[in-house]
Design an enzyme around this catalytic site. Structure first.
Site, PDB file in Angstrom:
ATOM      1  N   HIS A 214       0.857  -1.182   0.000  1.00 38.04           N
ATOM      2  CA  HIS A 214       0.000   0.000   0.000  1.00 38.04           C
ATOM      3  C   HIS A 214       0.900   1.241   0.000  1.00 38.04           C
ATOM      4  CE1 HIS A 214      -3.709   2.178   0.572  1.00 38.04           C
ATOM      5  NE2 HIS A 214      -3.074   2.937   1.440  1.00 38.04           N
ATOM      6  N   ASP A 255      -7.039  -3.114   3.296  1.00 42.54           N
ATOM      7  CA  ASP A 255      -5.791  -2.569   3.858  1.00 42.54           C
ATOM      8  C   ASP A 255      -5.697  -2.772   5.372  1.00 42.54           C
ATOM      9  OD1 ASP A 255      -5.189  -1.613   1.285  1.00 42.54           O
ATOM     10  OD2 ASP A 255      -6.297   0.237   1.636  1.00 42.54           O
TER      11      ASP A 255
HETATM   12  C1  GAR Z   1       1.685   1.023  -6.346  1.00 44.79           C
HETATM   13  O1  GAR Z   1       2.163   2.262  -5.936  1.00 44.79           O
HETATM   14  C2  GAR Z   1       0.932   0.343  -5.220  1.00 44.79           C
HETATM   15  O2  GAR Z   1       1.401   0.678  -3.959  1.00 44.79           O
HETATM   16  C3  GAR Z   1      -0.441   0.878  -5.422  1.00 44.79           C
HETATM   17  O3  GAR Z   1      -0.620   0.881  -6.831  1.00 44.79           O
HETATM   18  C4  GAR Z   1       0.633   1.165  -7.436  1.00 44.79           C
HETATM   19  C5  GAR Z   1       0.847   0.202  -8.568  1.00 44.79           C
HETATM   20  O4  GAR Z   1       1.939   0.624  -9.343  1.00 44.79           O
HETATM   21  N1  GAR Z   1      -1.408   0.062  -4.761  1.00 44.79           N
HETATM   22  C6  GAR Z   1      -2.498   0.565  -4.168  1.00 44.79           C
HETATM   23  O5  GAR Z   1      -2.771   1.731  -4.171  1.00 44.79           O
HETATM   24  C7  GAR Z   1      -3.355  -0.480  -3.448  1.00 44.79           C
HETATM   25  N2  GAR Z   1      -4.238   0.156  -2.523  1.00 44.79           N
HETATM   26  P1  GAR Z   1       2.575  -0.321 -10.424  1.00 44.79           P
HETATM   27  O6  GAR Z   1       1.433  -0.821 -11.332  1.00 44.79           O
HETATM   28  O7  GAR Z   1       3.525   0.558 -11.176  1.00 44.79           O
HETATM   29  O8  GAR Z   1       3.240  -1.452  -9.728  1.00 44.79           O
END
Ligand code: GAR
Length: 299
Positions: A214, A255
């Site tokens: 998260h 979460d």
């Molecule tokens: C990441 O920053 C992750 O922490 C977030 O989505 C992004 C995915 O990036 N997740 C959430 O917000 C879950 N609540 P990515 O596709 O470049 O890995």
């Protein structure tokens, strides 16, 4: 070149399976196979040259000695060639495993098959895939995605990792894809920017075997609707002095599960949601693969 790879990995599934099994990239696979081929030829050549010294004529004894020499020389020749082709680390690992077996040492633990669930670009998925290419404890065996056209699907194709594009109805009210996860013998589910809440049946089937990352310091800025840029916007709107990442087990609530790891970074006056997201991504890329590796090793 792409046509060549398509031939190699799609028409000849054996190469694809070898690449998966050895956890190497395309170039390394080609060089390893070349090492075997050149090492084998070199050993045949060296065996014949050595037999010349004995002055023996070709006959049953000559062939017997030739076979013995091949058995002795072959590993040495392959190792020698591997040094020149830059593949020595791969063969070193291979030899270490064989030595361990002979020593009666414990069988190396089976690889844990990892499924990555992602909905977006997949930059975290890519880092995890890269990390586990050279790990002895786990391998990314499946990518699960809920969005057609998501970047993570291109990553799966480029890395030749099987992927599942899931359907909402089947995920929440059907079989939750449990059968498919079992088919790939998945031992750990890693959420990397996956934006659907998991059905209870899935979290129950994989208790303490699902982890999520998260982009904030939970328990702050978590819950329904708190993902990606929404999190960073809220952090900046509240004039927080720091933010960070949380890696946690997944349970039935958003979460909420037990926190495994957190790392923080400062939020500067002039940070925008975009610059904060960049800082957070760096923290994620550095820490997520290493934390997953630790979890697998300690389980
Ligand atoms: C990441 O920053 C992750 O922490 C977030 O989505 C992004 C995915 O990036 N997740 C959430 O917000 C879950 N609540 P990515 O596709 O470049 O890995």
């Amino acid at each position: 070149m792409e046509v060549f790879y398509n031939y190699l990995f799609h028409i000849c599934p054996m190469f694809y399976r070898l690449k998966q099994h050895w956890k190497v990239n395309d170039l390394n696979l080609a060089l390893i196979l070349l090492t075997f081929a050149v090492g084998g030829s070199l050993c045949g050549y060296a065996g014949r040259k050595l037999l010349l010294i004995t002055g023996l004529d070709k006959g049953p004894l000559w062939y017997l000695l030739y076979i013995l020499l091949i058995i002795i020389l072959w590993p040495a020749c392959v190792i020698l060639v591997s040094i020149f082709l830059g593949q020595f680390p791969f063969f070193k690992r291979y030899i270490q495993r064989i030595v361990n077996r002979f020593k009666g040492g414990s069988k190396p633990p089976d690889m844990v098959n990892i499924a990555i669930l992602a909905s977006g670009t997949g930059s975290n998925a890519q880092q995890i895939i890269n990390h586990f290419k050279t790990s002895a404890s786990g391998k990314v065996s499946l990518i699960v995605c809920n969005k057609p056209g998501a970047g993570v699907l291109d990553i799966a194709r480029n890395e030749h990792i099987p992927f599942l594009l899931i359907d909402k109805e089947c995920f929440f009210r059907g079989n939750h894809y449990l059968g498919e996860l079992q088919q790939y013998n998945i031992g750990l589910i890693v959420l990397a920017g996956f934006l659907w809440k998991l059905p209870d049946a899935l979290t129950r089937a994989y208790t303490q075997k699902i982890i999520n990352i998260h982009p904030a310091l939970l328990p702050k800025y978590g819950g329904k609707g708190m993902y990606g840029h929404f999190v960073h916007e809220a952090v900046i709107a509240n004039h927080e002095k720091e933010s960070g990442i949380t890696i946690h087990y997944v349970d039935e609530q958003y979460d909420h599960g037990e926190i495994i790891f957190q790392a923080s970074c400062p939020v500067e006056e002039n940070d925008s949601p975009l610059t904060l997201a960049q800082k957070i991504h760096i923290l994620e890329h550095v820490n997520y693969p290493a934390v997953i590796e630790k979890i697998i090793r300690n389980s």
